[in-house]
Design an enzyme around this catalytic site. Sequence first.
Site, PDB file in Angstrom:
ATOM      1  N   HIS A 277      50.126  22.846  34.111  1.00 55.93           N
ATOM      2  CA  HIS A 277      48.835  23.413  33.732  1.00 55.93           C
ATOM      3  C   HIS A 277      48.632  24.787  34.357  1.00 55.93           C
ATOM      4  O   HIS A 277      47.683  25.484  34.024  1.00 55.93           O
ATOM      5  CB  HIS A 277      47.698  22.483  34.154  1.00 55.93           C
ATOM      6  CG  HIS A 277      47.789  21.155  33.476  1.00 55.93           C
ATOM      7  ND1 HIS A 277      48.376  20.071  34.075  1.00 55.93           N
ATOM      8  CD2 HIS A 277      47.407  20.751  32.255  1.00 55.93           C
ATOM      9  CE1 HIS A 277      48.341  19.052  33.235  1.00 55.93           C
ATOM     10  NE2 HIS A 277      47.763  19.434  32.126  1.00 55.93           N
TER      11      HIS A 277
ATOM     12  N   ARG B 200      35.724  23.616  23.628  1.00 60.69           N
ATOM     13  CA  ARG B 200      36.891  22.890  23.115  1.00 60.69           C
ATOM     14  C   ARG B 200      36.475  21.720  22.215  1.00 60.69           C
ATOM     15  O   ARG B 200      35.629  20.914  22.594  1.00 60.69           O
ATOM     16  CB  ARG B 200      37.705  22.319  24.279  1.00 60.69           C
ATOM     17  CG  ARG B 200      38.755  23.273  24.803  1.00 60.69           C
ATOM     18  CD  ARG B 200      39.923  23.432  23.842  1.00 60.69           C
ATOM     19  NE  ARG B 200      40.750  22.249  23.784  1.00 60.69           N
ATOM     20  CZ  ARG B 200      41.846  22.074  24.512  1.00 60.69           C
ATOM     21  NH1 ARG B 200      42.229  22.991  25.377  1.00 60.69           N
ATOM     22  NH2 ARG B 200      42.546  20.971  24.379  1.00 60.69           N
TER      23      ARG B 200
ATOM     24  N   ARG C  97      31.729  24.999  13.673  1.00 60.45           N
ATOM     25  CA  ARG C  97      32.042  25.329  15.078  1.00 60.45           C
ATOM     26  C   ARG C  97      31.516  26.713  15.481  1.00 60.45           C
ATOM     27  O   ARG C  97      32.138  27.449  16.239  1.00 60.45           O
ATOM     28  CB  ARG C  97      33.553  25.231  15.342  1.00 60.45           C
ATOM     29  CG  ARG C  97      34.064  23.798  15.368  1.00 60.45           C
ATOM     30  CD  ARG C  97      35.558  23.753  15.671  1.00 60.45           C
ATOM     31  NE  ARG C  97      36.333  24.356  14.595  1.00 60.45           N
ATOM     32  CZ  ARG C  97      37.581  24.800  14.697  1.00 60.45           C
ATOM     33  NH1 ARG C  97      38.200  24.696  15.853  1.00 60.45           N
ATOM     34  NH2 ARG C  97      38.205  25.333  13.670  1.00 60.45           N
TER      35      ARG C  97
ATOM     36  N   CYS D  50      54.329  17.262  32.658  1.00 65.01           N
ATOM     37  CA  CYS D  50      53.975  17.004  31.252  1.00 65.01           C
ATOM     38  C   CYS D  50      54.783  17.974  30.393  1.00 65.01           C
ATOM     39  O   CYS D  50      55.663  18.666  30.898  1.00 65.01           O
ATOM     40  CB  CYS D  50      52.459  17.185  31.073  1.00 65.01           C
ATOM     41  SG  CYS D  50      51.834  16.554  29.495  1.00 65.01           S
TER      42      CYS D  50
ATOM     43  N   ILE E  52      59.606  16.694  29.670  1.00 62.18           N
ATOM     44  CA  ILE E  52      58.751  15.668  29.064  1.00 62.18           C
ATOM     45  C   ILE E  52      58.733  15.745  27.540  1.00 62.18           C
ATOM     46  O   ILE E  52      58.209  14.874  26.864  1.00 62.18           O
ATOM     47  CB  ILE E  52      57.329  15.756  29.666  1.00 62.18           C
ATOM     48  CG1 ILE E  52      57.397  15.664  31.195  1.00 62.18           C
ATOM     49  CG2 ILE E  52      56.425  14.655  29.161  1.00 62.18           C
ATOM     50  CD1 ILE E  52      58.110  14.430  31.749  1.00 62.18           C
ATOM     51  N   GLY E  53      59.282  16.799  26.968  1.00 69.13           N
ATOM     52  CA  GLY E  53      59.412  16.790  25.503  1.00 69.13           C
ATOM     53  C   GLY E  53      59.260  18.145  24.861  1.00 69.13           C
ATOM     54  O   GLY E  53      60.172  18.646  24.221  1.00 69.13           O
TER      55      GLY E  53
HETATM   56  N1  GLN Z   1      56.046  14.665  24.671  1.00 62.20           N
HETATM   57  C1  GLN Z   1      54.803  15.351  24.751  1.00 62.20           C
HETATM   58  C2  GLN Z   1      55.028  16.816  25.130  1.00 62.20           C
HETATM   59  O1  GLN Z   1      55.888  17.082  25.885  1.00 62.20           O
HETATM   60  C3  GLN Z   1      53.887  14.718  25.751  1.00 62.20           C
HETATM   61  C4  GLN Z   1      52.546  15.382  25.793  1.00 62.20           C
HETATM   62  C5  GLN Z   1      51.519  14.654  26.627  1.00 62.20           C
HETATM   63  O2  GLN Z   1      51.858  13.785  27.392  1.00 62.20           O
HETATM   64  N2  GLN Z   1      50.266  14.988  26.492  1.00 62.20           N
HETATM   65  O3  GLN Z   1      54.322  17.695  24.709  1.00 62.20           O
HETATM   66 ZN    ZN Z   2      51.619  14.357  29.606  1.00 64.50          ZN
END
Ligand code: GLN
Ligand code: ZN
Length: 765
Positions: free
Chosen positions: A703, A524, A16, A735, A440-441
Amino acid sequence: MVTTHNLGFPRIGAQRELKFALESYWKGESSSQSLKDLGAQLRQRHWAHQQGIDLVPVGDFSFYDQVLDMSFTLGNLPERVSGFHGDALDNYFRVARGRSAKSAEAHSACCGGVAAGEMTKWFDTNYHYIVPEFNAATAFKLDTTRLLAHLTEAKAQGVKAKPVIVGPVTYLSIGKAKDNSDRLALLPRLLVIYTELLNTLAAQGVEWVQIDEPILVTELDADWQHAFNTAYHQLKSCKVKLLLATYFGQLQENAYITANLPVAGIHIDAINDREGVLPLINLLPAHKVLSLGVINGRNIWKTDLTAVLDWIEPLAERLGDRLWIAPSCSLLHVPVDLASEEKLDAEVRSWLSFALQKLEELQVLGTALREGRHAVNAALTANQAALAARRASPRVHNPVVRAAVAHIAPHLGLRKSPYTQRAARQSALLNLPVYPTTTIGSFPQTADIRHARSEFKAGHLDASGYKAAMHAEIARSVREQEALGLDVLVHGEAERNDMVEYFGEQLEGYVFSQFGWVQSYGSRCVKPPILLGDIHRPRPMTVEWTTYAQSLTGKPMKGMLTGPVTLLNWSFVRDDQPRSVSCKQLALAIRDEVLDLEKAGVRVIQIDEAALREGLPLRKSQWQEYLDWAVESFRITANGVRDETQIHTHMCYSEFNDIIASIADMDADVITIETSRSDMELLDAFDDFNYPNEMGPGVYDIHSPNIPTQEHMIQLMQQAATRIPPERLWVNPDCGLKTRQWPEVIAALTNMVAAAKTLRASLVA
Ligand code: GLN
Ligand code: ZN
């Protein structure tokens, strides 16, 4: 006699090197001269690697993206980057990423940042290109500086160069008209420049030019088909021979047009379109070269050289000099060199082939066709032995798994009751307010987390120390979420570096390379895991972390898994069985995890399918078949649970209009999706389609470092409520939050929870 050639070589470097040089230049830590020097070094090294083949690509090397290079060659730069200080390279990076190197930005008053060019996926690969921008007034102007410089270097090195360019019709078709004007109206202007370009190359003594037209493997309407005829009849007068390259799919109805374009040769992807080869030969006028892509440029398995020879020897007989052979597409999509993989065990290594090994395979095939198989006897024997070992290996075949997939009964994919009944039971149990809030996690992956992980991997931290560190992180996440007043909590995913790798490392049937990097965009790279055998889950993978998190709170804790389709689409897949079979194996393994979570008392389980859309075939006519097995795999994973257990899924996009019926068919109780950037515009899909279950349209663009206001989030939810009844709406970010910092996350989620409360109050009022 057969000719061997290559369509493109990975430019990132086996270690890389290009990535690190680019990032150091952008940060202002090294000069543009040292970046340019490294580029020259890499080109030289890569050409040296390709010495043994007859025609070597030139112009495939790029500091960011080959489509962006083409835009510069054609003088098609967006208006917004004109008038800046600095040289062409600075402008190039401005278009690529919105800004150039730090040093060039000393002029921030006059040369402040600009909007970066839009990026999108290159056909069905995970490589992203910079979308060419057009408008009705777009004028082109040839700039051959880069291409001719590379050509001169190649000549000095004694390389048998074949310049590579993107063809005019593909170039127009993959770009965007910013004013919605007709891109094809630009074709005549564009062809003037292509003519000039090809004649310039001819004047340099170039014999063959590879002109890439991969859109020929997609469904084209009459205007675009016609554009091919117009374009290539006009380019016919140029004094170079054109090898028109198609790849990634099947020509099908475009085979006739392709065969009859006035070019000197056609390249076809004989991995993806093997059935198309004979019909194409029958259509091909008798003077044209046919290049067959017989080595898979998209995957990492050794080629079955004997099988390829059995197949193409008769074709070589028939076509004589007109037969060329090559990898199926540019080797950009595979890692560079298997020799760097010291940790991979010898057996697995003997089954694999990265870019350099693929070029060796190509040479063996070339020699066998020219001199007979006996000339490469040893290579063929070794190749046969490796393939036979792989076919027979117990690491590849697990009879229990195969039997389980063969006996998947239809009820495995069915919930016990329809959504409305489940919803009633779930709400009685979970006791959630309307507009429930969740995330989302993942929560921020702090430096502490990364440190603990790397210490653990390096053996400086033992398992109990690592566990204690992760427990502390989980406890912190739970504390923060309780303080914020969120309704359904998550454990935060501190223990996961990557949502595929985490599961792949615990499943049997996966292996991981050390340096198997593939460029995704710019600097990337991704390192896709290798799916090598039947998938088996030896033990639970997430239950311990989730139950620990649940033990800390009275609120429902969401179990967090990656779904089978995403695991598949982000891996190098097996070439010895259909993707659908691998997907069902993954589905059964993750299903066991779902059931174990349920048994452990987890009442909400999220199964992420971030990459479901990415697996769609290039041709729409093949979408349904993919969606059928993808959705079935998800259902097998998710639907073994009791009515009371709430299943969530998450997707990182919301371009659903064209696949909405399949998404609904997944029958998740709740789906969370990305919508905030598009101002809910993407919910248009729900105007014509009555989505039956619950939905959380993201209201926080994770983001961006910006903190969304309460008002903005309320407004987004109100827009959503015009399509989905409020009783079925959730409030959540777009996300996971792993790339953000805690202070931003807390500020944003505070506003989000407040927004949900205001929305609830307005319902009561
Ligand atoms: N559960 C994952 C997170 O929250 C989902 C990530 C994703 O959708 N790319 O990081
Ligand atoms: Zn996501």
